[in-house]
Design a protein around this motif. Structure first.
Motif, mmCIF file in Angstrom:
data_model
loop_
_atom_site.group_PDB
_atom_site.id
_atom_site.type_symbol
_atom_site.label_atom_id
_atom_site.label_comp_id
_atom_site.label_asym_id
_atom_site.label_seq_id
_atom_site.Cartn_x
_atom_site.Cartn_y
_atom_site.Cartn_z
ATOM 1 N N SER A 262 27.522 2.823 61.790
ATOM 2 C CA SER A 262 28.274 3.285 62.963
ATOM 3 C C SER A 262 29.753 3.374 62.644
ATOM 4 N N VAL B 68 29.650 4.067 68.038
ATOM 5 C CA VAL B 68 29.296 2.825 68.748
ATOM 6 C C VAL B 68 27.992 2.289 68.156
ATOM 7 N N GLN C 215 41.453 -0.987 75.693
ATOM 8 C CA GLN C 215 41.003 0.300 75.174
ATOM 9 C C GLN C 215 39.843 0.857 76.000
ATOM 10 N N ILE C 216 39.693 2.174 75.882
ATOM 11 C CA ILE C 216 38.759 2.885 76.769
ATOM 12 C C ILE C 216 37.339 2.331 76.672
ATOM 13 N N PHE C 217 36.876 2.074 75.450
ATOM 14 C CA PHE C 217 35.475 1.669 75.326
ATOM 15 C C PHE C 217 35.222 0.325 76.008
ATOM 16 N N ARG C 218 36.215 -0.581 75.902
ATOM 17 C CA ARG C 218 36.047 -1.877 76.560
ATOM 18 C C ARG C 218 36.081 -1.725 78.073
ATOM 19 N N LEU D 35 27.904 8.366 72.463
ATOM 20 C CA LEU D 35 28.689 7.183 72.072
ATOM 21 C C LEU D 35 28.270 6.698 70.684
ATOM 22 N N LEU E 157 34.983 0.905 79.586
ATOM 23 C CA LEU E 157 33.951 1.869 79.991
ATOM 24 C C LEU E 157 33.006 1.349 81.089
ATOM 25 N N ALA F 184 39.393 4.888 70.267
ATOM 26 C CA ALA F 184 39.337 3.758 71.199
ATOM 27 C C ALA F 184 38.299 2.710 70.803
ATOM 28 N N LEU F 185 37.281 3.150 70.073
ATOM 29 C CA LEU F 185 36.212 2.206 69.715
ATOM 30 C C LEU F 185 36.726 1.076 68.843
ATOM 31 N N LEU G 297 38.205 9.073 72.324
ATOM 32 C CA LEU G 297 37.167 8.035 72.254
ATOM 33 C C LEU G 297 36.925 7.493 70.834
ATOM 34 N N SER H 80 32.181 9.560 82.785
ATOM 35 C CA SER H 80 33.150 8.744 83.540
ATOM 36 C C SER H 80 34.527 8.714 82.874
ATOM 37 N N LEU I 273 34.967 1.566 84.247
ATOM 38 C CA LEU I 273 35.236 2.964 84.601
ATOM 39 C C LEU I 273 33.973 3.643 85.125
ATOM 40 N N ASN I 274 32.837 3.330 84.505
ATOM 41 C CA ASN I 274 31.566 3.905 84.969
ATOM 42 C C ASN I 274 31.314 3.546 86.426
#
Lengths: 401, 227
Positions: free
Chosen positions: B82, A307, A2-5, A302, A7, B113-114, B110, B101, A10-11
């Motif tokens: 959260s 998050v 997944q995107i957050f993992r 985030l 991230l 995705a969390l 997003l 990014s 990707l950064n």
């Protein structure tokens, strides 16, 4: 994934300029740590290797050779040369109180001329009594050296089975020695009878400085291992008093100069490593601080979408650790490559024996250097990351609008 | 889900003025009912964004409590809070807001995705609704202010949250997109969401069930759409 993992990765991938700057910083840090450690270790290994190669407590040589410093030039500085004294000296030295094992060697230097394959130092030892050269040769060559067979140092351009010619006489290369990082890497070793034969050839061709010597009854030096508990300096004095025309040189004295230089260079390398490490660490700290503050709004976003503080800290720290590990790996590989490519040039410049430590030690240094840089990355950024993740989201969004 | 603020007050510590403490929101009770659009307007620095942030659970009040269907929001630990924000609250911040990014589609999905959910179809639907479908693969650096704004709104609404906070949601938008955004918020309110909009745009008033004004931290009700 997944995107957050993804991230942190990707950064790094999608911000190449920023990532390259961080990679370079980490690389400089690891290059310094690993390069410095490897250099100090190589100098130490070279010194240890030199001590092992000398092997004896005392070297007995003709008085005139000591005055001209011939022995140190040959043993420590890799220059070619030879000198002779009567072979009766060996027995006379063995009779001196405090001496243990005793063995003689005979030297000869070949010429850069048509009679010889190369200009090298030839060292002949007595296989019956030798306790310095043979144990070392045994690591690379297990056979018995026959007459006219030689074993070559690591840097001699010749392999097993090749023929080398000295003063018009052919010798077969029976083996090649492992690298020592000392002047012995440029020497050729053989039994004393082989070197005597070559000496006879050099005299026959009128190419020996000592035209009157009888090769069958001369030696160049006597190596002495003192008895356990004996005072080496006292034994050396006793040898000089008992045997005329010789100089007994404790080997510790011969390498004292090198040892002192080694300590000096090691100290300079350590200080420079510490200074560069500290500077790079401070720069890393400043860069990470700037980056983290520049991205405060992103972090706040985030947090807004859900998050948690812990997840945010983990994500940012993962990114920092990833870039540090990658940069550090590049740094240690660059340092290793440079050290491998330029170790001989460095050895020549410093005029010091240098020997790369074994693969196990090198790998250990590499791993420790990479971990040190990762730890530096964590240390230089954790406080800021923690502070930013704890900031009120609403305030961060308002300030960084 | 309704949001009820009880005697909330927010003060900032400032050192550059005569007084060290700035009261951004004076003590007030406030309700954002489910199924309604509530609008707060006021001049810059009047405290409306601060009030919105306090109600959204991202700025601790100096005093008072915020309840979501009777649950004390700030009594929750960060991990739980959260997760709650992710599931139940949609927040459109003021100004530009993108994770630089991630591309547009990744930014929009997003919130899914969390917690290891895909959310691609919902995200695509949102990009379609706000006219940024063709920009899915584009990075935020290449977007205009209006496109970024629509992306932020799409992200806030993608999980169909029960409570929506929008801080100047139509700030960078043209008339057509302003209408699309306000229609969407109105539609979500019709579906039962509690919507709070903080804005300067008078056009938003026509979509509001209740309108409040804020002046120097003091909140006052101006009008209420007849039920």
């Amino acid at each position: 994934m997944q995107i957050f993992r993804k991230l942190p990765l990707l950064n790094l991938l999608r911000k190449p300029v920023r990532s390259v700057i961080l990679l370079c910083l980490a690389a400089v840090l690891s290059f310094t740590v690993f390069g410095g450690a490897l250099m100090v270790s190589s100098l130490r290994s070279g010194m240890t290797s030199l001590k092992e190669r000398l092997g004896a407590d005392i070297m007995v040589i003709p008085e005139e050779a000591a005055e001209k410093k011939n022995l140190e030039e040959i043993v420590l500085q890799g220059q070619t040369g030879y000198f002779y004294m009567e072979d009766t000296v060996t027995e006379a030295v063995a009779d001196v109180e405090g001496t243990g094992q005793v063995s003689d060697q005979i030297f000869l230097a070949s010429l850069a001329a048509s009679c010889c394959s190369a200009k090298v130092q030839l060292i002949g030892f007595d296989p019956e009594t030798d306790f310095t050269v043979l144990p070392w040769i045994r690591r690379s060559y297990s056979g018995e050296l026959k007459k006219m067979e030689v074993v070559v140092g690591h840097d001699i351009v010749s392999d097993e089975g090749d023929t080398l010619t000295f003063y018009g006489t052919d010798c077969i290369v029976a083996g090649k020695l492992t690298r020592t990082g000392t002047s012995y890497d440029h020497c050729v070793f053989a039994g004393a009878d082989t070197i005597r034969e070559l000496t006879r050839s050099s005299i026959g061709r009128n190419l020996n400085q000592f035209k009157e010597v009888d090769p069958n009854h001369v030696i160049s030096c006597v190596l002495v291992q003192t008895e356990e508990g004996a005072d080496i300096d006292e034994v050396a004095k006793r040898i000089e008093a008992s045997v005329s025309g010789v100089r007994a040189v404790p080997t510790s004295g011969m390498i004292a100069g090198i040892s002192g230089s080694l300590l000096g260079i090691s100290h300079i390398v350590r200080v420079m490593t510490a200074v560069i490490f500290l500077l790079a660490f401070l720069i890393m700290m400043i860069v990470f601080t700037m980056l983290i503050h520049e991205r405060k709004r992103e972090y706040a976003l985030l947090r807004v979408v859900g998050v948690s503080r812990v997840s945010l800290t983990r994500s940012v720290m993962s990114e920092i650790v990833m870039v540090c590990l990658a940069g550090a790996a590049a740094g240690v590989l660059a340092a290793l490559l440079i050290q491998i490519l330029f170790v001989r040039a460095l050895q020549g410049t410093l005029d010091m024996p240098m020997l790369m430590p074994g693969a196990g030690s090198v790998i250990a240094y590499m791993v420790l250097s990479v971990l040190a840089v990762a730890a530096a990355g964590i240390l230089s950024s954790f406080w800021n990351v923690n502070r930013v993740s704890r900031e009120e989201i609403g305030l961060a969004l308002r300030r960084e609008r | 889900m309704e949001v009820r603020a009880q005697q909330i007050r927010k003060e900032y510590i400032r050192t550059s003025r005569d007084t060290n403490i700035l009261t951004a929101v004076a003590s007030c009770d406030f309700l954002i009912p489910a199924g309604q659009v509530t609008v707060i307007h006021g001049s810059s620095g009047s405290g409306k964004s601060t009030l919105l942030n306090v109600l959204a659970g991202i700025l601790h009040p100096t005093e008072g409590k915020v309840f979501y269907d009777g649950m004390d929001l700030y009594a929750k630990r960060d991990e739980k809070l959260s997760g709650f924000r992710n599931l139940h609250i949609g927040y459109v911040p003021q100004g530009r807001s993108a994770v630089s990014s991630l591309n547009v589609l990744e930014n929009v999905k997003l919130p899914y995705a969390l917690y290891e959910e895909d959310g691609s179809s919902a995200a695509l639907e949102m990009t379609e609704r706000f006219g940024i479908r063709d920009l899915c693969e584009v990075m935020p650096d290449c977007l205009s202010g209006g496109e970024l704004r629509r992306m932020a709104i799409a992200r806030a609404l993608v999980r169909k949250p029960e409570v929506i906070f929008a801080d100047e949601p139509t700030g960078d938008l043209d008339d057509e997109n302003t209408k699309t955004v306000l229609d969407s918020l109105r539609q979500l309110a019709k579906e039962g969401a509690a919507v709070l909009i903080v804005t300067h745009e008078e056009e938003a008033f026509t979509y509001a069930d209740r309108i409040f004004s804020m002046n120097a931290g003091k909140l006052s009700q101006e009008s209420c759409r007849p039920g």
